[in-house]
Scaffold this motif. Structure first.
Motif, short mmCIF file in Angstrom:
data_model
loop_
_atom_site.label_atom_id
_atom_site.label_comp_id
_atom_site.label_asym_id
_atom_site.label_seq_id
_atom_site.Cartn_x
_atom_site.Cartn_y
_atom_site.Cartn_z
N GLY A 108 0.79 -1.23 0.00
CA GLY A 108 0.00 0.00 0.00
C GLY A 108 0.81 1.27 0.00
N LYS A 109 2.12 1.17 -0.27
CA LYS A 109 2.95 2.39 -0.28
C LYS A 109 3.31 2.77 -1.71
CE LYS A 109 5.32 2.14 4.14
NZ LYS A 109 6.57 1.90 4.82
N THR A 147 5.59 4.30 -4.32
CA THR A 147 7.04 4.47 -4.27
C THR A 147 7.54 4.89 -5.64
OG1 THR A 147 7.08 2.64 -2.69
CG2 THR A 147 9.20 3.33 -3.62
N SER A 168 -6.37 -3.63 -8.82
CA SER A 168 -7.10 -2.73 -7.92
C SER A 168 -6.18 -2.16 -6.84
CB SER A 168 -8.27 -3.47 -7.28
OG SER A 168 -7.80 -4.66 -6.67
N THR A 220 -3.10 -1.21 -7.08
CA THR A 220 -2.42 -0.02 -7.63
C THR A 220 -3.42 1.12 -7.82
OG1 THR A 220 -0.81 -1.41 -8.75
CG2 THR A 220 -1.11 0.82 -9.63
N THR A 238 -4.03 2.44 -4.23
CA THR A 238 -2.86 3.03 -3.54
C THR A 238 -2.32 4.26 -4.26
OG1 THR A 238 -2.20 0.86 -2.76
CG2 THR A 238 -0.50 2.54 -2.76
N ASP A 239 -2.16 4.12 -5.59
CA ASP A 239 -1.45 5.18 -6.34
C ASP A 239 -2.38 6.22 -6.93
OD1 ASP A 239 0.61 3.48 -5.78
OD2 ASP A 239 1.22 3.12 -7.85
N LEU A 283 -8.29 -4.24 -12.96
CA LEU A 283 -8.75 -5.58 -12.55
C LEU A 283 -9.16 -5.50 -11.08
CD1 LEU A 283 -6.49 -8.51 -13.79
CD2 LEU A 283 -8.94 -8.24 -13.88
N ARG A 328 -11.72 -7.64 -9.04
CA ARG A 328 -12.76 -8.66 -8.85
C ARG A 328 -13.66 -8.37 -7.67
NH1 ARG A 328 -8.66 -13.66 -9.56
NH2 ARG A 328 -7.66 -12.40 -7.95
N ARG A 357 -13.35 -3.16 -5.11
CA ARG A 357 -12.86 -2.31 -4.01
C ARG A 357 -12.58 -0.89 -4.46
NH1 ARG A 357 -7.74 -4.04 -1.66
NH2 ARG A 357 -7.20 -4.84 -3.70
N TYR A 384 -16.01 -9.82 -14.74
CA TYR A 384 -14.77 -10.61 -14.82
C TYR A 384 -15.10 -12.07 -14.54
CZ TYR A 384 -10.04 -12.22 -13.96
OH TYR A 384 -8.85 -12.92 -14.02
N PHE A 437 -9.03 -14.59 -16.39
CA PHE A 437 -8.08 -13.73 -17.08
C PHE A 437 -8.16 -13.91 -18.60
CE2 PHE A 437 -3.78 -12.47 -18.43
CZ PHE A 437 -3.73 -11.21 -17.87
N1 LIG Z 1 7.13 -0.17 -9.57
C1 LIG Z 1 6.12 -0.29 -10.40
O1 LIG Z 1 6.32 -0.32 -11.64
C2 LIG Z 1 4.73 -0.35 -9.90
C3 LIG Z 1 3.66 -0.32 -10.81
C4 LIG Z 1 2.37 -0.39 -10.32
C5 LIG Z 1 2.17 -0.50 -8.96
N2 LIG Z 1 3.21 -0.53 -8.12
C6 LIG Z 1 3.00 -0.68 -6.66
O2 LIG Z 1 2.44 -1.95 -6.42
C7 LIG Z 1 1.65 -1.86 -5.22
C8 LIG Z 1 0.29 -2.44 -5.48
O3 LIG Z 1 0.45 -3.82 -5.72
P1 LIG Z 1 -0.59 -4.86 -5.13
O4 LIG Z 1 0.02 -6.20 -5.25
O5 LIG Z 1 -1.03 -4.39 -3.81
O6 LIG Z 1 -1.86 -4.66 -6.07
P2 LIG Z 1 -2.13 -4.90 -7.62
O7 LIG Z 1 -1.27 -5.98 -8.17
O8 LIG Z 1 -2.14 -3.59 -8.30
O9 LIG Z 1 -3.64 -5.38 -7.55
C9 LIG Z 1 -3.95 -6.59 -6.91
C10 LIG Z 1 -5.38 -6.97 -7.22
O10 LIG Z 1 -5.52 -7.22 -8.61
C11 LIG Z 1 -6.42 -8.27 -8.81
N3 LIG Z 1 -5.70 -9.38 -9.46
C12 LIG Z 1 -4.41 -9.73 -9.32
N4 LIG Z 1 -4.11 -10.77 -10.11
C13 LIG Z 1 -5.24 -11.09 -10.76
C14 LIG Z 1 -5.58 -12.07 -11.72
N5 LIG Z 1 -4.69 -12.94 -12.20
N6 LIG Z 1 -6.84 -12.11 -12.18
C15 LIG Z 1 -7.74 -11.22 -11.70
N7 LIG Z 1 -7.49 -10.26 -10.80
C16 LIG Z 1 -6.25 -10.20 -10.34
C17 LIG Z 1 -6.89 -8.72 -7.44
O11 LIG Z 1 -8.10 -8.02 -7.19
P3 LIG Z 1 -9.19 -8.70 -6.23
O12 LIG Z 1 -8.56 -8.70 -4.89
O13 LIG Z 1 -10.36 -7.82 -6.37
O14 LIG Z 1 -9.40 -10.08 -6.75
C18 LIG Z 1 -5.79 -8.25 -6.54
O15 LIG Z 1 -6.19 -7.99 -5.23
C19 LIG Z 1 1.56 -0.40 -4.84
O16 LIG Z 1 2.44 -0.13 -3.76
C20 LIG Z 1 2.02 0.30 -6.10
O17 LIG Z 1 2.62 1.54 -5.80
C21 LIG Z 1 4.48 -0.46 -8.55
#
Ligand SMILES: NC(=O)c1ccc[n+]([C@@H]2O[C@H](COP(=O)([O-])OP(=O)(O)OC[C@H]3O[C@@H](n4cnc5c(N)ncnc54)[C@H](OP(=O)(O)O)[C@@H]3O)[C@@H](O)[C@H]2O)c1
Length: 254
Positions: free
Chosen positions: A52-53, A55, A80, A82, A85-86, A113, A115, A118, A168, A171
């Motif tokens: 949730g940070k 960065t 969701s 990202t 959080t972002d 995405l 599901r 949220r 949804y 995938f």
């Molecule tokens: N460095 C970078 O390039 C970069 C880029 C983007 C984000 N970020 C960072 O990443 C962090 C967020 O990552 P995160 O892991 O918390 O969240 P996320 O990957 O953005 O989202 C996770 C959510 O996506 C859905 N999901 C994931 N895989 C799926 C699949 N195969 N099929 C269907 N739905 C799927 C799920 O939603 P449901 O729970 O509703 O099923 C899951 O809870 C933040 O800190 C952000 O700043 C970094």
């Protein structure tokens, strides 16, 4: 409305990156969009400093590169986590996408995405940009039941100005739905859960990877990229220095 900061990405770097990107004239995969997996990583393979940070990892040059990528794909997909959080804009601030007479045509279609439904559209940057004509409406894939999965998204609920809800199922069906909505290429931009899921379960669908490495460590609290076996391999890599960062482009080893 505030003027958007314009980003510039030089032509000599475009030429080095383009072989890894979808050709706008095709050919594209027949039954799904072209998929570019792209993210920014620390030296210890973390994409954020903690759950949730938000960065910032990319420097100005690799940030402009990301905005160039956004003009080269029909869609940009995040999870969701990202989106919440972002609160990303998911549009392109590249000079091309701002100055062109057909500016909106160069913007990618944002895809979230979500599901469990949220993400909340109110006060979201991506919805505001769409309402202001600086981005396309968001497609939000939720676990809402689909009456007929073959008609996914054709009957998307128009959730409101700036966003559409699509049911949804899984995938692969989502990819088919995107393709049938005219989305021939997507870049998957994160976050950690999505990246690990794609690398672990859907690596055979990846057409290219573009990963920015920043010269920092984020430590053991960071959220990392660490797929499970069988581990994908990549080849034909090009490493492009961009100020302090280095960008790796490669294609999967089939
Ligand atoms: N460095 C970078 O390039 C970069 C880029 C983007 C984000 N970020 C960072 O990443 C962090 C967020 O990552 P995160 O892991 O918390 O969240 P996320 O990957 O953005 O989202 C996770 C959510 O996506 C859905 N999901 C994931 N895989 C799926 C699949 N195969 N099929 C269907 N739905 C799927 C799920 O939603 P449901 O729970 O509703 O099923 C899951 O809870 C933040 O800190 C952000 O700043 C970094």
């Amino acid at each position: 409305m505030a003027t958007a900061e314009k980003l510039y990405f030089p032509s000599h770097q475009r030429k080095l990156l383009d072989p890894y990107l979808p050709d706008p004239h095709g050919p594209f995969p027949e039954d799904r969009p072209w998929i570019t997996l792209t993210y920014a990583s620390s030296l210890d393979s973390k994409v954020s400093a903690g759950p949730g940070k938000q960065t910032v990892l990319s420097g100005p040059a690799s940030k402009a590169m990301t905005h160039y990528l956004r003009t080269k794909h029909d869609g940009i997909l995040v999870g969701s986590g990202t989106a919440i959080t972002d609160n990303p804009g998911l549009n392109s601030r590249l000079s091309d996408a701002i100055d062109a007479p057909n500016a909106l045509a160069l913007q990618p279609r944002p895809i979230i995405l979500d599901r469990r439904a949220r993400w909340i559209p109110q006060d979201s940057k991506v919805v505001d940009l769409s309402r202001g004509g600086r981005g396309k409406p968001v497609m939000v894939f939720t676990g809402l039941p689909a009456e007929d999965p073959s008609n996914l998204c054709e009957h998307a609920d128009h959730g409101g100005d700036g966003f559409d809800y699509c049911p949804y199922v899984d995938f692969l069906k989502m990819l088919v739905a995107l393709k049938s909505n005219g989305i021939n290429s997507i870049m998957i931009e994160g976050g950690a859960t999505i990246i690990n899921s794609i690398l672990s379960d859907y690596a055979h669908l990846i057409d290219s990877v573009v990963v920015t490495y920043a010269p920092v460590y984020l430590g053991d609290q960071g959220v990392g990229v660490c797929p499970t076996r069988p581990l994908p391999k990549f080849e034909k890599a090009t490493w492009l220095p961009m100020e302090d960062d280095v960008v790796m482009c490669a294609v999967p080893k089939r």
